[in-house]
Design an enzyme around this catalytic site. Structure first.
Site, short mmCIF file in Angstrom:
data_model
loop_
_atom_site.label_atom_id
_atom_site.label_comp_id
_atom_site.label_asym_id
_atom_site.label_seq_id
_atom_site.Cartn_x
_atom_site.Cartn_y
_atom_site.Cartn_z
N GLN A 288 -11.34 6.99 -4.69
CA GLN A 288 -11.95 7.48 -3.45
C GLN A 288 -13.30 8.12 -3.79
OE1 GLN A 288 -11.11 6.79 -0.48
NE2 GLN A 288 -8.95 6.13 -0.59
N PHE B 277 -3.31 5.40 3.89
CA PHE B 277 -4.31 4.97 4.87
C PHE B 277 -3.78 5.06 6.30
CE2 PHE B 277 -6.54 1.73 7.37
CZ PHE B 277 -7.85 2.14 7.18
N GLY C 100 -11.26 3.67 0.71
CA GLY C 100 -12.26 4.32 1.55
C GLY C 100 -13.43 3.41 1.88
N CYS D 7 -6.20 -28.32 11.55
CA CYS D 7 -7.32 -29.28 11.58
C CYS D 7 -6.86 -30.72 11.40
CB CYS D 7 -8.36 -28.90 10.53
SG CYS D 7 -9.29 -27.42 10.99
N CYS E 63 -11.71 -29.91 6.96
CA CYS E 63 -10.66 -28.95 6.63
C CYS E 63 -9.30 -29.66 6.65
CB CYS E 63 -10.66 -27.79 7.62
SG CYS E 63 -9.28 -26.63 7.36
N ASP F 17 -2.80 8.30 -1.54
CA ASP F 17 -4.11 8.95 -1.56
C ASP F 17 -4.50 9.39 -0.16
OD1 ASP F 17 -4.38 6.48 -0.39
OD2 ASP F 17 -6.33 6.07 -1.27
N CYS G 232 -6.26 -28.10 6.68
CA CYS G 232 -5.16 -27.25 7.11
C CYS G 232 -4.34 -27.97 8.19
CB CYS G 232 -5.67 -25.91 7.63
SG CYS G 232 -6.24 -25.95 9.34
N ASP H 252 0.86 -1.18 0.00
CA ASP H 252 0.00 0.00 0.00
C ASP H 252 0.90 1.23 0.00
OD1 ASP H 252 0.95 0.33 2.50
OD2 ASP H 252 -0.95 0.12 3.53
N SER H 253 0.29 2.40 -0.09
CA SER H 253 1.08 3.61 -0.29
C SER H 253 1.41 4.31 1.02
CB SER H 253 0.28 4.59 -1.15
OG SER H 253 -0.87 5.01 -0.44
N GLY H 254 0.84 3.83 2.11
CA GLY H 254 1.04 4.51 3.38
C GLY H 254 -0.03 5.54 3.68
N ASP I 222 -7.73 -7.82 0.43
CA ASP I 222 -6.77 -8.01 1.51
C ASP I 222 -7.49 -7.69 2.80
OD1 ASP I 222 -6.64 -4.96 1.14
OD2 ASP I 222 -5.49 -5.29 2.97
N HIS J 286 -5.17 -21.78 10.14
CA HIS J 286 -6.49 -22.25 9.72
C HIS J 286 -7.26 -21.14 9.02
CE1 HIS J 286 -10.49 -24.04 9.70
NE2 HIS J 286 -10.90 -22.85 10.12
#
Lengths: 369, 369
Positions: free
Chosen positions: A184, A94, A211, A304, A299, A144, A301, A90-92, A261, A330
């Site tokens: 945005q 946020f 946003g 599990c 599951c 942004d 994983c 990310d650009s920082g 994400d 998990h």
């Protein structure tokens, strides 16, 4: 860079493939978050085991600590953390607006104090892109301003204008990988459209919807995506930032989003909360004391396959690291598995019915299995 | 049960083999400590990877949480925690005297309050052995009083008498695995001898030296072992409880000790301290910021094969779980590797020179490599 392989006949869902310098990403995709150069509690080997195709790094955090001298010395984030797959940073922006203290926003960028020691710092469009270049990001995000929720229309409009001016500046900075614009515009349909059109006119390798997931109700989150989507090119990936719960992601896929994400899988794990296809369970709860079953039946994983809910409950109650490690594994396996399932349903042309049955079967509140 | 394979020509060091219900243990051996049903930050798979032959479980902690109903329900500690190798359990005596509150010692045992919630509890020789039977311990330790350091002779003598009466009671309780007596007697040669002879007369599968590593100077620790050793049968394993630093273990091996357990490798890891063959380093320190080397050159542990000191330093400074995980792995690999090295040196007849060179090369204070 992006291949649109298939579009769903009855929704806006898309099956695609994004090619980066460090590998190919099948979309829709979930990207585990590695804020400080590590996905919390997970090793790179374990990330590969749970099926991560790409992970996130956070520009703000890495800029603050260990700092750019260190990142430059180690040749970027991939070699620093021992992850040779794709990385999106990310650009920082946020974090500057959500974490840092004493901000002053100017046309050039943002003056702020480090949340760690109060040291004065500055990030602007140029700096954010240069940092991402040093990190060796495969997908760099534009710098942004992410306005808060709720947000007055006036402020949202002025903020957006500056974000778009920053976008043009970010575009000029050379970075080694792809570059994604961030739409945005807060909760305002015309601003969202304006943002999307302006960014598309500049031209980027992909488009994020920013946003969102900033405290707004779920219908606003979905609407923000619906506002932008018609104005985004079909041949570029779309990324809804910071999302979300499993049904939110399914709904977003149905609205044409390709990338996600979210810190939920690892953050909730540290609180003892595990995801299942029927909803979340909190392993701290007493009913699990004598439970010899896995977190979720069927599951595959690592948690599990080897450990019972009863043992995991004990680990969580005793605040043992192995507990949150196993639940993190998990939860990420669940998120990544859900995305794999979505890709298969798309390939089989059965996504819409999957969407319906998954959403109907998933409780929005914690459940007891 | 115990095979004495070889004795060192110039020291009292021994190469042996201990056979338990869950596997064979080559001695001298280091046993990682799994206090609450998990070796802190390590998975069972990782324990096998670093070469653990046997691990420890703590009766007191498991008795308090999750409690014996849970342990019984899950069929013992092995299946509860997913470790199918040998487990040694302590008797809870040490923790009752060091952790619990408001103790009242009677001939039957100790009334105390749980360190977690103050709940009234009782542990005596019978209870401690029964708990270890429920845990399915492969090596159960006798319930004893571990007197503090320093300790008046009068108290040490009276405490020892009671511990020996408890030993006779413990002996009568059936447990599924082996049973080790614990030699107490504080810093007093005659009491140590008395304790050893009395326990040997009762007859156990092995003998531990207790009341060491309780804050006494190192020469007292070594002396306590030297006081007991001549009175312990050569055909039974000897276990120095709660030890120690790498050179302490080497010195103890030279004095005829076969088994060790210690929280140091995992506890120090959580503070950023890593073991090397030349001493400990603290990865928080500034000189490691730009360091591209592994914790120790030539080390083949998972941490050293994949990660730099610079990255580990970042993880430790950022309080990321992966940092303490990796250092825990390295430290246990180091401890277990040291024991493997000792076994090989014994087999080659070169232990004495190894002892000398290792001790001479290992700094007793933190070093900068």
């Amino acid at each position: 860079m992006f291949q649109l392989l298939q579009t769903d006949p009855s929704t806006k869902a898309r099956r695609g493939r994004l090619i980066t310098r460090h590998g190919v990403i099948e979309t829709p995709v979930f990207m585990p978050v590695g804020t400080q150069g590590t996905v919390k509690a997970m090793s790179p080997d374990e990330l590969r085991e749970v099926g991560a195709q790409i992970i996130l790094g956070n520009t703000y955090h890495l800029f603050i600590r260990p700092g750019m001298d260190v990142m430059r010395h180690f040749g970027g984030l991939h070699s620093f953390m021992g992850w040779d797959g794709p990385i999106l940073t990310d650009s920082g922006g946020f974090q500057v607006f959500s974490l840092a203290k004493l901000r002053e926003i100017t046309e050039e960028g943002v003056h702020f104090q480090s949340h760690l020691d109060g040291a004065p710092c500055f990030l602007g469009p140029r700096e954010a892109m240069e940092i991402q270049a040093v990190l060796g990001s495969d997908i760099a995000m534009l710098f942004d301003e992410c306005p808060p929720y709720p947000c007055e229309r006036d402020y949202a409009a002025r903020s957006l204008e500056r974000t778009l001016r920053w976008a043009a500046k970010c575009r000029e900075v050379e970075t080694p990988g792809l570059k994604f614009g961030i739409v945005q515009g807060a909760t305002f349909e015309d601003l969202r459209r304006l943002a999307a059109e302006a960014l598309v006119a500049l031209g980027f390798d992909g488009y994020a919807i920013g946003g969102v997931s900033v405290g707004e109700p779920e219908f606003e989150m979905l609407r923000a995506v619906e506002y932008c989507e018609p104005f985004l090119p079909v041949d570029k990936p779309r990324y809804a930032m910071g999302l979300g719960t499993p049904p939110q992601m399914v709904e977003m896929v149905a609205r044409g989003v390709d990338m996600f994400d979210c810190v939920l899988p690892t953050r909730l794990a540290r609180n003892g909360t595990a995801f299942t296809s029927r909803g979340t369970i909190n392993l701290k709860n007493a009913p699990f004391i004598y439970d010899k079953g896995p977190i979720e039946d069927g599951c595959l994983c690592a948690a599990c396959r080897q450990f019972t809910r009863g043992y995991l409950r004990h680990l969580v109650k005793a605040e043992e690291i192995l507990g949150l490690r196993l639940i993190s594994q998990h939860n990420l396996y669940f998120y990544l598995g859900l995305m794999e399932r979505i890709r298969r349903e798309l390939e089989a042309g059965s996504f819409a019915s999957f969407q319906q049955s998954f959403t109907a079967g998933y409780a929005t509140h914690e459940i007891i299995l």
